[in-house]
Design a protein around this motif. Structure first.
Motif, PDB file in Angstrom:
ATOM      1  N   ASP A  65       0.834  -1.211   0.000  1.00 41.54           N
ATOM      2  CA  ASP A  65       0.000   0.000   0.000  1.00 41.54           C
ATOM      3  C   ASP A  65       0.870   1.264   0.000  1.00 41.54           C
ATOM      4  O   ASP A  65       0.527   2.259  -0.625  1.00 41.54           O
ATOM      5  CB  ASP A  65      -0.920   0.019   1.228  1.00 41.54           C
ATOM      6  CG  ASP A  65      -2.038  -1.019   1.112  1.00 41.54           C
ATOM      7  OD1 ASP A  65      -2.237  -1.536  -0.012  1.00 41.54           O
ATOM      8  OD2 ASP A  65      -2.675  -1.322   2.128  1.00 41.54           O
ATOM      9  N   HIS A  66       1.992   1.188   0.698  1.00 41.74           N
ATOM     10  CA  HIS A  66       2.860   2.371   0.800  1.00 41.74           C
ATOM     11  C   HIS A  66       3.378   2.820  -0.564  1.00 41.74           C
ATOM     12  O   HIS A  66       3.496   4.018  -0.825  1.00 41.74           O
ATOM     13  CB  HIS A  66       4.043   2.082   1.736  1.00 41.74           C
ATOM     14  CG  HIS A  66       4.967   3.249   1.891  1.00 41.74           C
ATOM     15  ND1 HIS A  66       4.604   4.382   2.574  1.00 41.74           N
ATOM     16  CD2 HIS A  66       6.224   3.486   1.428  1.00 41.74           C
ATOM     17  CE1 HIS A  66       5.585   5.253   2.529  1.00 41.74           C
ATOM     18  NE2 HIS A  66       6.590   4.738   1.844  1.00 41.74           N
ATOM     19  N   PHE A  67       3.678   1.854  -1.422  1.00 41.85           N
ATOM     20  CA  PHE A  67       4.239   2.200  -2.732  1.00 41.85           C
ATOM     21  C   PHE A  67       3.154   2.295  -3.824  1.00 41.85           C
ATOM     22  O   PHE A  67       3.460   2.445  -4.994  1.00 41.85           O
ATOM     23  CB  PHE A  67       5.327   1.199  -3.131  1.00 41.85           C
ATOM     24  CG  PHE A  67       6.558   1.302  -2.257  1.00 41.85           C
ATOM     25  CD1 PHE A  67       7.375   2.414  -2.329  1.00 41.85           C
ATOM     26  CD2 PHE A  67       6.884   0.294  -1.350  1.00 41.85           C
ATOM     27  CE1 PHE A  67       8.508   2.536  -1.512  1.00 41.85           C
ATOM     28  CE2 PHE A  67       8.013   0.392  -0.535  1.00 41.85           C
ATOM     29  CZ  PHE A  67       8.820   1.523  -0.619  1.00 41.85           C
ATOM     30  N   ASP A  68       1.888   2.175  -3.415  1.00 43.21           N
ATOM     31  CA  ASP A  68       0.777   2.271  -4.363  1.00 43.21           C
ATOM     32  C   ASP A  68       0.212   3.699  -4.296  1.00 43.21           C
ATOM     33  O   ASP A  68       0.516   4.454  -3.364  1.00 43.21           O
ATOM     34  CB  ASP A  68      -0.299   1.245  -3.949  1.00 43.21           C
ATOM     35  CG  ASP A  68      -1.281   0.980  -5.065  1.00 43.21           C
ATOM     36  OD1 ASP A  68      -1.162   1.620  -6.141  1.00 43.21           O
ATOM     37  OD2 ASP A  68      -2.169   0.140  -4.871  1.00 43.21           O
ATOM     38  N   SER A  69      -0.644   4.043  -5.265  1.00 39.65           N
ATOM     39  CA  SER A  69      -1.272   5.366  -5.193  1.00 39.65           C
ATOM     40  C   SER A  69      -2.336   5.356  -4.081  1.00 39.65           C
ATOM     41  O   SER A  69      -2.806   4.289  -3.677  1.00 39.65           O
ATOM     42  CB  SER A  69      -1.905   5.721  -6.533  1.00 39.65           C
ATOM     43  OG  SER A  69      -2.896   4.768  -6.841  1.00 39.65           O
ATOM     44  N   ALA A  70      -2.699   6.531  -3.603  1.00 41.13           N
ATOM     45  CA  ALA A  70      -3.700   6.648  -2.546  1.00 41.13           C
ATOM     46  C   ALA A  70      -4.684   7.731  -2.977  1.00 41.13           C
ATOM     47  O   ALA A  70      -4.617   8.877  -2.505  1.00 41.13           O
ATOM     48  CB  ALA A  70      -3.020   7.009  -1.230  1.00 41.13           C
ATOM     49  N   PRO A  71      -5.609   7.389  -3.919  1.00 34.45           N
ATOM     50  CA  PRO A  71      -6.445   8.412  -4.568  1.00 34.45           C
ATOM     51  C   PRO A  71      -7.184   9.339  -3.607  1.00 34.45           C
ATOM     52  O   PRO A  71      -7.175  10.561  -3.789  1.00 34.45           O
ATOM     53  CB  PRO A  71      -7.439   7.575  -5.391  1.00 34.45           C
ATOM     54  CG  PRO A  71      -6.790   6.245  -5.562  1.00 34.45           C
ATOM     55  CD  PRO A  71      -5.886   6.037  -4.397  1.00 34.45           C
ATOM     56  N   GLU A  72      -7.771   8.768  -2.548  1.00 36.04           N
ATOM     57  CA  GLU A  72      -8.553   9.607  -1.625  1.00 36.04           C
ATOM     58  C   GLU A  72      -7.661  10.660  -0.940  1.00 36.04           C
ATOM     59  O   GLU A  72      -7.981  11.836  -0.895  1.00 36.04           O
ATOM     60  CB  GLU A  72      -9.171   8.701  -0.566  1.00 36.04           C
ATOM     61  CG  GLU A  72     -10.534   9.169  -0.094  1.00 36.04           C
ATOM     62  CD  GLU A  72     -11.139   8.144   0.851  1.00 36.04           C
ATOM     63  OE1 GLU A  72     -11.370   8.508   2.003  1.00 36.04           O
ATOM     64  OE2 GLU A  72     -11.324   6.979   0.437  1.00 36.04           O
ATOM     65  N   LEU A  73      -6.530  10.186  -0.458  1.00 39.74           N
ATOM     66  CA  LEU A  73      -5.578  11.088   0.210  1.00 39.74           C
ATOM     67  C   LEU A  73      -5.070  12.144  -0.771  1.00 39.74           C
ATOM     68  O   LEU A  73      -4.997  13.342  -0.456  1.00 39.74           O
ATOM     69  CB  LEU A  73      -4.398  10.254   0.750  1.00 39.74           C
ATOM     70  CG  LEU A  73      -3.210  11.020   1.309  1.00 39.74           C
ATOM     71  CD1 LEU A  73      -3.598  11.785   2.582  1.00 39.74           C
ATOM     72  CD2 LEU A  73      -2.052  10.059   1.634  1.00 39.74           C
ATOM     73  N   GLU A  74      -4.751  11.697  -1.983  1.00 35.93           N
ATOM     74  CA  GLU A  74      -4.206  12.630  -2.982  1.00 35.93           C
ATOM     75  C   GLU A  74      -5.226  13.714  -3.344  1.00 35.93           C
ATOM     76  O   GLU A  74      -4.890  14.897  -3.436  1.00 35.93           O
ATOM     77  CB  GLU A  74      -3.749  11.863  -4.227  1.00 35.93           C
ATOM     78  CG  GLU A  74      -2.475  11.070  -3.958  1.00 35.93           C
ATOM     79  CD  GLU A  74      -2.146  10.041  -5.022  1.00 35.93           C
ATOM     80  OE1 GLU A  74      -2.301  10.346  -6.213  1.00 35.93           O
ATOM     81  OE2 GLU A  74      -1.747   8.916  -4.643  1.00 35.93           O
ATOM     82  N   GLN A  75      -6.497  13.296  -3.516  1.00 44.21           N
ATOM     83  CA  GLN A  75      -7.553  14.272  -3.835  1.00 44.21           C
ATOM     84  C   GLN A  75      -7.696  15.285  -2.717  1.00 44.21           C
ATOM     85  O   GLN A  75      -7.811  16.486  -2.923  1.00 44.21           O
ATOM     86  CB  GLN A  75      -8.887  13.551  -4.021  1.00 44.21           C
ATOM     87  CG  GLN A  75      -9.103  13.039  -5.439  1.00 44.21           C
ATOM     88  CD  GLN A  75     -10.210  11.996  -5.475  1.00 44.21           C
ATOM     89  OE1 GLN A  75     -11.082  11.971  -4.620  1.00 44.21           O
ATOM     90  NE2 GLN A  75     -10.157  11.124  -6.476  1.00 44.21           N
ATOM     91  N   ASN A  76      -7.674  14.761  -1.508  1.00 42.77           N
ATOM     92  CA  ASN A  76      -7.818  15.607  -0.329  1.00 42.77           C
ATOM     93  C   ASN A  76      -6.694  16.648  -0.245  1.00 42.77           C
ATOM     94  O   ASN A  76      -6.936  17.837  -0.048  1.00 42.77           O
ATOM     95  CB  ASN A  76      -7.823  14.688   0.904  1.00 42.77           C
ATOM     96  CG  ASN A  76      -8.186  15.414   2.161  1.00 42.77           C
ATOM     97  OD1 ASN A  76      -7.437  16.288   2.600  1.00 42.77           O
ATOM     98  ND2 ASN A  76      -9.331  15.076   2.741  1.00 42.77           N
ATOM     99  N   LEU A  77      -5.456  16.189  -0.433  1.00 46.74           N
ATOM    100  CA  LEU A  77      -4.310  17.109  -0.359  1.00 46.74           C
ATOM    101  C   LEU A  77      -4.367  18.129  -1.492  1.00 46.74           C
ATOM    102  O   LEU A  77      -4.073  19.319  -1.294  1.00 46.74           O
ATOM    103  CB  LEU A  77      -2.991  16.328  -0.405  1.00 46.74           C
ATOM    104  CG  LEU A  77      -2.702  15.414   0.798  1.00 46.74           C
ATOM    105  CD1 LEU A  77      -1.427  14.600   0.556  1.00 46.74           C
ATOM    106  CD2 LEU A  77      -2.550  16.230   2.081  1.00 46.74           C
ATOM    107  N   ALA A  78      -4.773  17.658  -2.708  1.00 51.32           N
ATOM    108  CA  ALA A  78      -4.855  18.566  -3.861  1.00 51.32           C
ATOM    109  C   ALA A  78      -5.904  19.643  -3.606  1.00 51.32           C
ATOM    110  O   ALA A  78      -5.665  20.830  -3.843  1.00 51.32           O
ATOM    111  CB  ALA A  78      -5.177  17.767  -5.122  1.00 51.32           C
ATOM    112  N   ALA A  79      -7.061  19.225  -3.066  1.00 47.95           N
ATOM    113  CA  ALA A  79      -8.159  20.177  -2.811  1.00 47.95           C
ATOM    114  C   ALA A  79      -7.721  21.243  -1.807  1.00 47.95           C
ATOM    115  O   ALA A  79      -8.142  22.397  -1.884  1.00 47.95           O
ATOM    116  CB  ALA A  79      -9.386  19.423  -2.299  1.00 47.95           C
ATOM    117  N   LYS A  80      -6.890  20.843  -0.858  1.00 52.13           N
ATOM    118  CA  LYS A  80      -6.451  21.804   0.167  1.00 52.13           C
ATOM    119  C   LYS A  80      -5.186  22.562  -0.246  1.00 52.13           C
ATOM    120  O   LYS A  80      -4.626  23.330   0.542  1.00 52.13           O
ATOM    121  CB  LYS A  80      -6.196  21.066   1.480  1.00 52.13           C
ATOM    122  CG  LYS A  80      -7.480  20.559   2.114  1.00 52.13           C
ATOM    123  CD  LYS A  80      -7.205  19.885   3.436  1.00 52.13           C
ATOM    124  CE  LYS A  80      -8.517  19.426   4.072  1.00 52.13           C
ATOM    125  NZ  LYS A  80      -8.334  18.203   4.843  1.00 52.13           N
TER     126      LYS A  80
END
Ligand code: G1P
Length: 291
Positions: A65-80
């Motif tokens: 999981d660590h080396f995979d993408s994390a879409p929810e987290l990424e969207q959240n960080l991008a939005a903020k």
């Protein structure tokens, strides 16, 4: 042949770090803010490695999981608008090497774990990188071993001098002369000798460059010290049919495989970490006055 494959055994039970490792892979414990396995993968990449096989045990999904993408987290960080954090997340996904995973069903030792890499490695020279040892030097240690291999076309292990009373925690070499500065011929390799029986204070640290002939030996599943299949024993056997060298590592080594080493490494890396180094330094000086 170019060395482009690495094997990272990460199937240990991590019992020295219980209860933290009950459900979490030991390799995911962070040094300040980066899991130890990411340091290893980065060293491999910096040394020109293209494909990495991670040998996993139970409860190790967190590594994948660590080396995979994390879409929810990424969207959240991008939005903020948290770009720095987003970049950090992307760095772990777009790490620039291919990662492969296999599970070792039974913890039968390091030799058994490496033996599972046979079809991944096929007929190429490869490196084994142990997650308990973090290395720091101008040229990454894995790259140093690859440079030696390019000259010698032989297997090479990294070794480092350790205090004599500590040799029992390591594989130890019996050197038989230096071929070049810091590059040794080796008579034998002994897994975890008693200090009285140790042939030297040159301990095997967690980087190996091996030729694929090692698999023919590992396939025999010979049980060694601690009732486990020992990689050191297989290397000793390999050395009888083709030369295996030892390279003395002169850089810094951080042993994160035990509690004290882990805490020391956290402090050392913290003292270089841009976000915390100044505060940490002040804190240590103040704390020292009270101790
Ligand atoms: C393993 C190897 C040992 C080597 C050491 C380096 O031992 O079996 O030869 O010296 O790694 O860290 P472990 O630490 O897994 O007991």
């Amino acid at each position: 042949m170019k060395v482009r494959k690495a094997v990272i055994p990460a199937a240990g039970l991590g019992t020295r770090f219980l209860p933290a490792t009950k459900a979490l892979a030991k390799e995911m414990l962070p040094i300040v803010d980066k899991p130890t396995i990411q340091f290893i993968v980065e060293e491999a990449k910096a040394s020109g490695i293209e494909d990495i096989l991670i040998i996993e045990g139970k409860s190790k999904r967190s590594i994948e999981d660590h080396f995979d993408s994390a879409p929810e987290l990424e969207q959240n960080l991008a939005a903020k608008g948290k770009q720095t954090m987003l970049d950090m997340v992307h760095e772990t996904t777009d790490i620039g090497v291919n990662l492969f995973y296999v599970r070792q069903p039974h913890p039968l030792g390091l030799g058994d774990a490496v033996g599972m890499a046979k079809s991944f490695v096929a007929d190429e020279p490869f490196v084994v990188m142990l997650g308990d040892d973090l290395m720091r030097d101008k040229v990454p240690l894995t790259q140093q071993l690859i440079n030696d291999y390019n000259q010698t076309k032989s297997s090479i292990l990294a070794v480092k001098r350790v205090p004599h009373e500590e040799v029992g925690a390591y594989g130890v070499i019996a050197p038989s002369g230096e071929v070049q500065d810091g590059l040794y011929n080796v008579d034998s390799f002994v897994e975890k000798p008693s200090p009285e029986a140790a042939p030297s204070d040159l301990a095997i640290i967690g980087r190996y460059l091996l030729t694929p002939e090692i698999f023919g030996i590992l396939d025999q599943h010979k049980i060694g010290k601690g009732g486990e299949v020992q990689l050191t024993d297989a290397i000793d056997e390999l050395n009888k049919t083709q030369r295996v060298f030892a390279r003395e590592f002169m850089g810094e080594r951080f042993d994160v495989g035990n509690k004290f080493g882990f805490v020391k490494t956290t402090i050392e890396y913290g003292l270089r970490h841009p976000e915390v180094k100044d505060e940490l330094r002040k804190y240590i000086i103040e704390l020292g006055k009270l101790l």
